[in-house]
Design an enzyme around this catalytic site. Sequence first.
Site, short mmCIF file in Angstrom:
data_model
loop_
_atom_site.label_atom_id
_atom_site.label_comp_id
_atom_site.label_asym_id
_atom_site.label_seq_id
_atom_site.Cartn_x
_atom_site.Cartn_y
_atom_site.Cartn_z
N LYS A 110 0.83 -1.21 0.00
CA LYS A 110 0.00 0.00 0.00
C LYS A 110 0.86 1.26 0.00
O LYS A 110 0.49 2.27 -0.57
CB LYS A 110 -1.00 0.01 1.16
CG LYS A 110 -1.96 -1.17 1.08
CD LYS A 110 -3.42 -0.80 1.15
CE LYS A 110 -4.26 -1.85 0.45
NZ LYS A 110 -5.43 -2.34 1.01
N LYS A 192 -4.62 -11.31 -7.79
CA LYS A 192 -5.89 -11.68 -7.17
C LYS A 192 -7.04 -10.82 -7.71
O LYS A 192 -6.83 -9.69 -8.13
CB LYS A 192 -5.80 -11.59 -5.64
CG LYS A 192 -5.87 -10.19 -5.08
CD LYS A 192 -6.21 -10.23 -3.58
CE LYS A 192 -6.58 -8.83 -3.13
NZ LYS A 192 -7.35 -8.75 -1.92
N LYS A 195 -11.62 -5.50 -7.02
CA LYS A 195 -12.44 -4.48 -7.67
C LYS A 195 -11.63 -3.21 -7.93
O LYS A 195 -11.69 -2.62 -9.00
CB LYS A 195 -13.63 -4.14 -6.77
CG LYS A 195 -14.68 -3.33 -7.47
CD LYS A 195 -16.01 -4.03 -7.35
CE LYS A 195 -16.87 -3.93 -8.56
NZ LYS A 195 -17.87 -4.97 -8.64
P1 ATP Z 1 -10.25 -5.33 -3.22
O1 ATP Z 1 -8.90 -5.90 -3.55
O2 ATP Z 1 -11.28 -5.55 -4.26
O3 ATP Z 1 -10.18 -3.92 -2.71
P2 ATP Z 1 -10.04 -6.34 -0.71
O4 ATP Z 1 -8.99 -7.40 -0.64
O5 ATP Z 1 -9.65 -4.97 -0.27
O6 ATP Z 1 -10.74 -6.26 -2.06
P3 ATP Z 1 -11.38 -6.68 1.67
O7 ATP Z 1 -12.65 -5.99 1.99
O8 ATP Z 1 -10.11 -6.18 2.21
O9 ATP Z 1 -11.26 -6.80 0.12
O10 ATP Z 1 -11.47 -8.20 2.01
C1 ATP Z 1 -12.59 -8.88 2.47
C2 ATP Z 1 -12.22 -10.34 2.60
O11 ATP Z 1 -12.17 -10.95 1.31
C3 ATP Z 1 -10.83 -10.58 3.23
O12 ATP Z 1 -10.92 -11.66 4.13
C4 ATP Z 1 -9.96 -10.93 2.06
O13 ATP Z 1 -8.90 -11.77 2.42
C5 ATP Z 1 -10.95 -11.65 1.14
N1 ATP Z 1 -10.55 -11.52 -0.27
C6 ATP Z 1 -10.36 -10.39 -0.98
N2 ATP Z 1 -10.03 -10.64 -2.27
C7 ATP Z 1 -10.02 -12.00 -2.38
C8 ATP Z 1 -9.76 -12.92 -3.46
N3 ATP Z 1 -9.45 -12.47 -4.67
N4 ATP Z 1 -9.85 -14.23 -3.23
C9 ATP Z 1 -10.19 -14.70 -2.00
N5 ATP Z 1 -10.44 -13.91 -0.94
C10 ATP Z 1 -10.37 -12.58 -1.11
#
Ligand code: ATP
Length: 325
Positions: A110, A192, A195
């Site tokens: 980040k 991964k 969004k």
């Molecule tokens: P984005 O990358 O879209 O901003 P994020 O990782 O920030 O998503 P969070 O709200 O931080 O999303 O995560 C919510 C939950 O979803 C966490 O437990 C995270 O580990 C899980 N997660 C996020 N992306 C994935 C993925 N691609 N596959 C599996 N689990 C995921």
Amino acid sequence: MRVFSGIRPTGELHIGNYLGAIKQWIELQEKTECVFCIVDLHAVTTPYEPENLQANIKDVAIAYLAAGLNPEKCIFFVQSEVKEHTELTWLLGTITPLGDLQRMTQFKEKSKKHKEYVNAGLLNYPILMAADILLYKTDLVPVGKDQEQHVELARTIARKFNKTFGEVFKEPKVVLPKIGAKIMSLQKPAKKMSKTDDPRGCIGLFDEPEEIEKKILAAVTDTGRAIRYNPKLKPGISNLLTIYSLFSGKGIKELERKFKGKGYADFKKSLAELLINSLEPFRRKRKELLQREVYVKEILAKGQKRAQIIAQSTLQDVKKKMGLT
Ligand code: ATP
Ligand code: LTN
């Protein structure tokens, strides 16, 4: 057994969040005491729009209720409404080595991404997360793979506190889904699904049927024609097979047999149909909840009261052990 997990009120939910986290939560709430928290204080450590934050919190609450969180079976609340989280963060900060925070992968990534926004809050993010978890004497923390390192640090902090000041905390264990811990982007299967990073590679939990179809048909595939699971050689198809398997409940081997001799196009059409049907109840429930704002507020208010009772009791114990009362 107590379960705790946190949700950042940013962006919309995608099937990666669902398969990596929410699906487990829904299963766990049936069997054990669960606490789920919308972590608004974590959300302000990266750039955000203050005027949108309240709307995002409401959206995320609705999204999780639509995805299956049952307020009768879990405690569901907003982090900043339980002040004990920030107070415990400060106290735990005094026993957390700076080096441990600086080596966290999320902090490094980040800080690279938002060079102008490398603040102490971003560095201390894992301490706030440890406070979230430890306040509730949590046994299990279901999260996606990317959060494993933070839960590990929460364990280290718990151990150190107990050793230094006396036994208060449990050492929480991470729970990762066996498959689906890391759903990859449909456009860049080496990254991964996210969004924020790449909306075209990401299926939203509430996407309309046309969008789902469009994105699945445009998903990047690999050379060759066979529908075979091999994440190294065929990362695109393997990711689609994982998604297919998790939504259909069918094993990967069974799917390989089902699509033997068929091309990528047939497979993708079938996957699009499966997703459109599987996600339909989520879309419907969300539309319903969007009309019931007062009900959603009441759920969070009730959650706040229940969470606070547990949090106050733990913090009291911590302060006593640290000589603060
Ligand atoms: P984005 O990358 O879209 O901003 P994020 O990782 O920030 O998503 P969070 O709200 O931080 O999303 O995560 C919510 C939950 O979803 C966490 O437990 C995270 O580990 C899980 N997660 C996020 N992306 C994935 C993925 N691609 N596959 C599996 N689990 C995921
Ligand atoms: N950092 C987590 C969100 C989070 C969390 C928690 C998860 C904040 N506090 C406590 C589990 C337990 C993320 O998903 N980005």
